[in-house]
Enzyme design. Structure first.
Site, PDB file in Angstrom:
ATOM      1  CE  LYS A  63       0.249  -2.992   2.470  1.00  0.00           C
ATOM      2  NZ  LYS A  63      -1.217  -2.978   2.373  1.00  0.00           N
ATOM      3  CG  ASP A 105      -4.831  -3.127   2.780  1.00  0.00           C
ATOM      4  OD1 ASP A 105      -3.925  -2.975   3.618  1.00  0.00           O
ATOM      5  OD2 ASP A 105      -5.828  -2.378   2.704  1.00  0.00           O
TER       6      ASP A 105
END
Length: 272
Positions: free
Chosen positions: A184, A9
């Site tokens: 994701k 991230d």
């Protein structure tokens, strides 16, 4: 199975609150690459928000827009846009309540309002250029994610759309809106399939509510020490704060960097 790939991230993971990349993180990523393990960005940000970060870290591939748009070494390999009829329902609901929207395409993003304080506060917190103005953008281009600008107590106004869209708050003034089923993890799955890797061969780092699915999906999920408390149950390991060698310590725990490197790590930040 031996780890082949690590997903990172950005906000709160690779970069700190000042949107700087700690120098030790830069060095840890460099060492990871030298070991033959590939680093990949997995972010809620759009592709046009991450160029300087990719360049500084020498990362070539990314999962963007919370899994909606995936690129491997310059080649788009997966797209999952919000269906236009569903976008129309969101647009109508937001207009009914006077809420600002920002439509995120693969190459540009545009707002439905010329001025909006919530939009300014949230978007500029990312230290990126503000969106253009085009209320009809969603009718002309694929939209992979939308920023919805409203306060937390107003989220219930969108309850009727939650069977078709996923809402994830990332700022006190804003939520990400994704197609239902988007995450994701879905983008990561697409990349792993292309590379012929199993999820057990992947590691992921995150700190926010949009990281839950990917930390659960990969073989070893690592939450940053500065993570949202609700993310922690989804992690296999909680590392240190982003500014306290959190990335390096997590890579050591995953046995991807030698333990002695942590003691030698030094703090500091490099501007993105």
């Amino acid at each position: 199975m031996k780890c082949k790939i690590v997903f990172f991230d950005i906000d709160g993971t690779l970069v700190n609150e000042q949107k700087d990349i700690p120098q030790d993180t830069v060095e840890a990523i460099r060492e990871l690459k030298a070991s033959g393990v590939e680093p990949v960005v997995a972010t809620g940000r759009a592709p046009y928000f991450i160029g300087p970060i990719l360049e500084k870290l020498g990362i070539e591939s990314y999962v963007c827009l919370n899994g909606g748009y995936v690129v491997y070494k310059g080649e788009p390999i997966y797209r999952f846009a919000i269906a236009r009829d569903i976008m129309g329902k969101l647009v109508d609901k937001a207009e009914e309540h006077g809420h600002g929207l920002v439509y995120e395409g693969a190459e540009a993003y545009y707002a439905n309002q010329e001025t909006n304080t919530f939009m300014t506060d949230s978007v500029l917190s990312l230290k990126v250029n503000p969106p253009g103005y085009d209320p009809e953008f969603w009718q002309k281009e694929d939209v992979y994610q939308t920023f919805l600008h409203c306060e937390a107590q107003e989220e219930t106004l969108y309850e009727s759309l939650k069977d078709e869209l996923t809402f994830i708050r990332w700022h006190e003034c804003a939520m990400d809106v994704l197609p239902k089923g988007g995450s994701k993890a879905k983008g990561i799955e697409a990349m792993l399939n292309k590379l012929g890797y199993d999820a057990s061969q992947a590691v992921a780092f995150g700190d926010g509510l949009n990281d839950k699915e990917m930390l659960e999906y990969v073989g070893f999920g690592i939450a940053m020490g500065n993570s949202h408390p609700d993310l922690l149950p989804y992690a296999d390991y909680v590392t240190a704060h982003v500014d306290d060698s959190g990335i390096r310590r997590g890579l050591v725990k995953a046995e991807l960097l030698p333990a002695k490197a942590v003691a030698a790590a030094h703090r500091g930040a490099g501007a993105v």
